[in-house]
Structures are given as C-alpha cells and as structure tokens.
Scaffold this motif. Structure first.
Motif, PDB file in Angstrom:
ATOM      1  N   HIS A  29       0.842  -1.199   0.000  1.00 33.24           N
ATOM      2  CA  HIS A  29       0.000   0.000   0.000  1.00 33.24           C
ATOM      3  C   HIS A  29       0.877   1.249   0.000  1.00 33.24           C
ATOM      4  O   HIS A  29       1.876   1.328   0.695  1.00 33.24           O
ATOM      5  CB  HIS A  29      -0.895   0.021   1.245  1.00 33.24           C
ATOM      6  N   SER A  30       0.438   2.248  -0.767  1.00 37.78           N
ATOM      7  CA  SER A  30       1.211   3.486  -0.837  1.00 37.78           C
ATOM      8  C   SER A  30       1.092   4.303   0.444  1.00 37.78           C
ATOM      9  O   SER A  30       2.049   4.926   0.893  1.00 37.78           O
ATOM     10  CB  SER A  30       0.743   4.330  -2.016  1.00 37.78           C
ATOM     11  N   TYR A  31      -0.110   4.339   1.005  1.00 40.22           N
ATOM     12  CA  TYR A  31      -0.396   5.241   2.120  1.00 40.22           C
ATOM     13  C   TYR A  31      -0.323   4.510   3.454  1.00 40.22           C
ATOM     14  O   TYR A  31      -0.903   3.440   3.631  1.00 40.22           O
ATOM     15  CB  TYR A  31      -1.786   5.868   1.956  1.00 40.22           C
ATOM     16  N   MET A  32       0.373   5.136   4.393  1.00 41.81           N
ATOM     17  CA  MET A  32       0.457   4.591   5.744  1.00 41.81           C
ATOM     18  C   MET A  32       0.259   5.706   6.755  1.00 41.81           C
ATOM     19  O   MET A  32       0.570   6.875   6.476  1.00 41.81           O
ATOM     20  CB  MET A  32       1.799   3.878   5.972  1.00 41.81           C
ATOM     21  N   PHE A  33      -0.256   5.330   7.917  1.00 46.40           N
ATOM     22  CA  PHE A  33      -0.667   6.309   8.923  1.00 46.40           C
ATOM     23  C   PHE A  33      -0.267   5.830  10.316  1.00 46.40           C
ATOM     24  O   PHE A  33      -0.249   4.626  10.583  1.00 46.40           O
ATOM     25  CB  PHE A  33      -2.194   6.482   8.912  1.00 46.40           C
ATOM     26  N   TRP A  34      -0.005   6.764  11.188  1.00 45.58           N
ATOM     27  CA  TRP A  34       0.144   6.509  12.613  1.00 45.58           C
ATOM     28  C   TRP A  34      -0.899   7.316  13.368  1.00 45.58           C
ATOM     29  O   TRP A  34      -1.012   8.537  13.184  1.00 45.58           O
ATOM     30  CB  TRP A  34       1.534   6.886  13.117  1.00 45.58           C
ATOM     31  N   TYR A  35      -1.633   6.597  14.239  1.00 41.92           N
ATOM     32  CA  TYR A  35      -2.624   7.232  15.098  1.00 41.92           C
ATOM     33  C   TYR A  35      -2.287   6.917  16.552  1.00 41.92           C
ATOM     34  O   TYR A  35      -1.682   5.893  16.837  1.00 41.92           O
ATOM     35  CB  TYR A  35      -4.025   6.674  14.838  1.00 41.92           C
ATOM     36  N   ARG A  36      -2.753   7.749  17.440  1.00 38.75           N
ATOM     37  CA  ARG A  36      -2.738   7.422  18.846  1.00 38.75           C
ATOM     38  C   ARG A  36      -4.172   7.438  19.369  1.00 38.75           C
ATOM     39  O   ARG A  36      -5.008   8.234  18.890  1.00 38.75           O
ATOM     40  CB  ARG A  36      -1.860   8.370  19.667  1.00 38.75           C
ATOM     41  N   GLN A  37      -4.430   6.528  20.287  1.00 38.51           N
ATOM     42  CA  GLN A  37      -5.760   6.454  20.871  1.00 38.51           C
ATOM     43  C   GLN A  37      -5.608   6.480  22.384  1.00 38.51           C
ATOM     44  O   GLN A  37      -5.060   5.563  22.981  1.00 38.51           O
ATOM     45  CB  GLN A  37      -6.495   5.177  20.452  1.00 38.51           C
ATOM     46  N   ASP A  38      -6.092   7.533  22.991  1.00 38.87           N
ATOM     47  CA  ASP A  38      -6.042   7.658  24.435  1.00 38.87           C
ATOM     48  C   ASP A  38      -7.294   7.030  25.021  1.00 38.87           C
ATOM     49  O   ASP A  38      -8.355   6.988  24.375  1.00 38.87           O
ATOM     50  CB  ASP A  38      -5.891   9.119  24.827  1.00 38.87           C
ATOM     51  N   LEU A  39      -7.179   6.600  26.247  1.00 39.50           N
ATOM     52  CA  LEU A  39      -8.224   5.808  26.893  1.00 39.50           C
ATOM     53  C   LEU A  39      -9.596   6.443  26.721  1.00 39.50           C
ATOM     54  O   LEU A  39      -9.801   7.605  27.080  1.00 39.50           O
ATOM     55  CB  LEU A  39      -7.892   5.669  28.382  1.00 39.50           C
ATOM     56  N   GLY A  40     -10.507   5.684  26.136  1.00 40.71           N
ATOM     57  CA  GLY A  40     -11.879   6.140  26.002  1.00 40.71           C
ATOM     58  C   GLY A  40     -12.119   7.159  24.918  1.00 40.71           C
ATOM     59  O   GLY A  40     -13.174   7.776  24.864  1.00 40.71           O
ATOM     60  N   HIS A  41     -11.147   7.326  24.029  1.00 39.86           N
ATOM     61  CA  HIS A  41     -11.298   8.330  22.976  1.00 39.86           C
ATOM     62  C   HIS A  41     -11.072   7.756  21.596  1.00 39.86           C
ATOM     63  O   HIS A  41     -10.696   6.606  21.434  1.00 39.86           O
ATOM     64  CB  HIS A  41     -10.314   9.485  23.220  1.00 39.86           C
ATOM     65  N   GLY A  42     -11.310   8.582  20.614  1.00 36.84           N
ATOM     66  CA  GLY A  42     -11.094   8.188  19.232  1.00 36.84           C
ATOM     67  C   GLY A  42      -9.634   8.283  18.852  1.00 36.84           C
ATOM     68  O   GLY A  42      -8.755   8.457  19.699  1.00 36.84           O
ATOM     69  N   LEU A  43      -9.385   8.170  17.569  1.00 38.01           N
ATOM     70  CA  LEU A  43      -8.014   8.188  17.068  1.00 38.01           C
ATOM     71  C   LEU A  43      -7.620   9.587  16.618  1.00 38.01           C
ATOM     72  O   LEU A  43      -8.414  10.294  15.999  1.00 38.01           O
ATOM     73  CB  LEU A  43      -7.886   7.237  15.876  1.00 38.01           C
ATOM     74  N   ARG A  44      -6.388   9.932  16.891  1.00 36.27           N
ATOM     75  CA  ARG A  44      -5.827  11.192  16.408  1.00 36.27           C
ATOM     76  C   ARG A  44      -4.611  10.885  15.547  1.00 36.27           C
ATOM     77  O   ARG A  44      -3.750  10.104  15.936  1.00 36.27           O
ATOM     78  CB  ARG A  44      -5.452  12.108  17.577  1.00 36.27           C
ATOM     79  N   LEU A  45      -4.552  11.530  14.403  1.00 36.28           N
ATOM     80  CA  LEU A  45      -3.491  11.263  13.436  1.00 36.28           C
ATOM     81  C   LEU A  45      -2.199  11.951  13.856  1.00 36.28           C
ATOM     82  O   LEU A  45      -2.170  13.154  14.103  1.00 36.28           O
ATOM     83  CB  LEU A  45      -3.925  11.747  12.057  1.00 36.28           C
ATOM     84  N   ILE A  46      -1.117  11.182  13.885  1.00 41.35           N
ATOM     85  CA  ILE A  46       0.186  11.730  14.260  1.00 41.35           C
ATOM     86  C   ILE A  46       0.967  12.127  13.005  1.00 41.35           C
ATOM     87  O   ILE A  46       1.363  13.276  12.844  1.00 41.35           O
ATOM     88  CB  ILE A  46       1.003  10.695  15.065  1.00 41.35           C
ATOM     89  N   TYR A  47       1.197  11.178  12.127  1.00 40.61           N
ATOM     90  CA  TYR A  47       1.892  11.379  10.866  1.00 40.61           C
ATOM     91  C   TYR A  47       1.290  10.448   9.825  1.00 40.61           C
ATOM     92  O   TYR A  47       0.702   9.423  10.159  1.00 40.61           O
ATOM     93  CB  TYR A  47       3.385  11.055  10.992  1.00 40.61           C
ATOM     94  N   TYR A  48       1.473  10.818   8.566  1.00 37.42           N
ATOM     95  CA  TYR A  48       1.094   9.906   7.507  1.00 37.42           C
ATOM     96  C   TYR A  48       2.107  10.007   6.384  1.00 37.42           C
ATOM     97  O   TYR A  48       2.942  10.930   6.334  1.00 37.42           O
ATOM     98  CB  TYR A  48      -0.329  10.177   7.012  1.00 37.42           C
ATOM     99  N   SER A  49       2.018   9.030   5.474  1.00 32.98           N
ATOM    100  CA  SER A  49       2.976   8.955   4.379  1.00 32.98           C
ATOM    101  C   SER A  49       2.257   8.519   3.119  1.00 32.98           C
ATOM    102  O   SER A  49       1.474   7.570   3.143  1.00 32.98           O
ATOM    103  CB  SER A  49       4.078   7.951   4.724  1.00 32.98           C
ATOM    104  N   ALA A  50       2.511   9.221   2.040  1.00 34.23           N
ATOM    105  CA  ALA A  50       1.867   8.904   0.760  1.00 34.23           C
ATOM    106  C   ALA A  50       2.697   7.933  -0.076  1.00 34.23           C
ATOM    107  O   ALA A  50       2.189   7.352  -1.032  1.00 34.23           O
ATOM    108  CB  ALA A  50       1.605  10.181  -0.028  1.00 34.23           C
ATOM    109  N   ALA A  51       3.956   7.787   0.261  1.00 35.41           N
ATOM    110  CA  ALA A  51       4.837   6.899  -0.487  1.00 35.41           C
ATOM    111  C   ALA A  51       6.178   6.888   0.241  1.00 35.41           C
ATOM    112  O   ALA A  51       6.395   7.655   1.186  1.00 35.41           O
ATOM    113  CB  ALA A  51       5.011   7.363  -1.922  1.00 35.41           C
ATOM    114  N   ALA A  52       7.074   6.019  -0.214  1.00 39.19           N
ATOM    115  CA  ALA A  52       8.418   6.002   0.369  1.00 39.19           C
ATOM    116  C   ALA A  52       9.032   7.393   0.246  1.00 39.19           C
ATOM    117  O   ALA A  52       8.902   8.057  -0.783  1.00 39.19           O
ATOM    118  CB  ALA A  52       9.277   4.972  -0.335  1.00 39.19           C
TER     119      ALA A  52
END
Lengths: 114, 113
Positions: A29-52
């Motif tokens: 896959h071209s696109y990759m993402f990092w999220y963090r999820q704190d207790l009892g909450h949704g996901l927040r995007l930290i960084y993403y990548s469209a390609a190498a």
C-alpha cells in the motif's frame, strides 16, 4: 505473515528515553498512517505517508519522528518519551488516495511511559 | 480537532434488539466511513457511504447520511453479543487532505446475552 503488523505489542519505557514503534505491511500500500488512541477516545493522526520518502504531519505530531525508506515499513520514533505519550498506537495503510477507500489497521502497540 | 462526534457515548441493549448510533460532523465531506473496534484490537472497516448517497446496507448494517444536517447513523439490526464493541465514524473532506480520515470519539455498544 500477511497483512499489517506492529511491534512491539506492549512497551514500558521511562521518561526521556527514545522509543521506536515498528509497522510493517505486506500489501505494498502506498499510504500509511500513525494514530494514537487515548483511553476512552477516538483516534488522532500523528503522521502519515503517501509513499516512500514522503511524509507529512497530522493533528498531533509534536514529539514524534517518522521515516519511510521502504514502502512496507513506517517506523514511529518518540525522541524523548513523556508521560503524556502513554497511549495505544495504531498503524494503518490504504492503497489509494482519498477517503473513499478503507484503511487497514494493525493490532496496536500499548505504550506506557513511567 | 475531531470532525465527527458520536452519540450516544455508550449504549447497552439486549440481544435481538436494534442498536442505533449517530455521528455528526462539522464541515462538508466526500465520504463517511464506519469502523468497529473490539476491545484491545485494531479498527475494522464496516461500511462506506459517499456524500451523494443517502442510505446503504450491508448485512445487518444500515447506514444513512444526511448532508444537510451533517449527520449519519449506523443501525445494527438483531444485535448479537458478538456486536459488543466500540463504533467510530470517520470522515474526509475540507479538514483533511489526501487519504486522511478524521475519527470521532466513538460509541461503546454493549449487547447483553
């Protein structure tokens, strides 16, 4: 193993230490993402990548560094861990741009900073 | 900031009942997705609805989208204990770029046997 994997699954570290969380996907896959999820909450995007070698900041990038030298790997580094970075971290990937395509998630890394 | 907000935050029902979860968002979107998260696991995609669609079905799932009200609902019919999970809506659109999705806070669904 096919799919998207994360390592380690659990990590305890001390304040000030550098920590690297690994993410590996076998779909090319071209696109990759990092999220963090704190207790009892949704996901927040930290960084993403469209390609190498192409990365961009998300909603909460401070204190994190990413790299993507190979399409299949997207490591996330906490340069100097803080207690506020205690969270569950999820890596995700998708093949195509745009929100019309589902993201595939890894199992998560539970990080505790003491 | 979170684009989507789910309502209710928690829902407890009996097996066989229907469960309805709502998602509201702030800005115009192109697509809205729903994901499920079982305890201690990653998110799994359930269904996607495009901004020009009003309703979509997948098995026991029914999703509606009202772009004039900037809201969506997820209906799970004839719920099972295995449906116990957190459910998140995710949107793209003006606040995002590329393949970015913005996730809501989620609804915790408990289905009692």
């Amino acid at each position: 193993d096919a799919g998207i994997t994360q390592s380690p699954r659990y990590k305890i570290t001390e304040t000030g230490r550098q920590v690297t969380l690994m993410c590996h996907q076998t779909w090319s896959h071209s696109y990759m993402f990092w999220y963090r999820q704190d207790l009892g909450h949704g996901l927040r995007l930290i960084y993403y990548s469209a390609a190498a070698d192409i990365t961009d900041k998300g909603e909460v990038p401070d204190g994190y560094v990413v790299s993507r030298s190979k399409t299949e790997n997207f490591p996330l580094t906490l340069e100097s861990a803080t207690r506020s970075q205690t969270s569950v971290y999820f890596c995700a990937s998708t093949a195509y741009p745009g929100g019309a395509y589902e993201q595939y998630f890894g199992p998560g890394t539970r990080l505790t900073v003491t | 900031s979170q684009q989507g907000e789910e309502d209710p935050q928690a829902l407890s029902i009996q097996e066989g009942e229907n469960a309805t979860m709502n998602c509201s968002y702030k800005t115009s979107i192109n697509n809205l997705q729903w994901y499920r998260q079982n305890s201690g696991r990653g998110l799994v995609h359930l269904i996607l609805i495009r901004s020009n669609e009003r309703e979509k079905h997948s098995g026991r799932l029914r999703v509606t989208l009202d772009t004039s009200k900037k809201s969506s609902s997820l209906l799970i019919t004839a719920s099972r204990a295995a449906d116990t999970a957190s459910y998140f809506c995710a949107t793209d659109g003006e606040e995002t770029s590329g393949s970015r999705l913005t996730f809501g806070e989620g609804t915790q669904l408990t289905v009692n046997p």
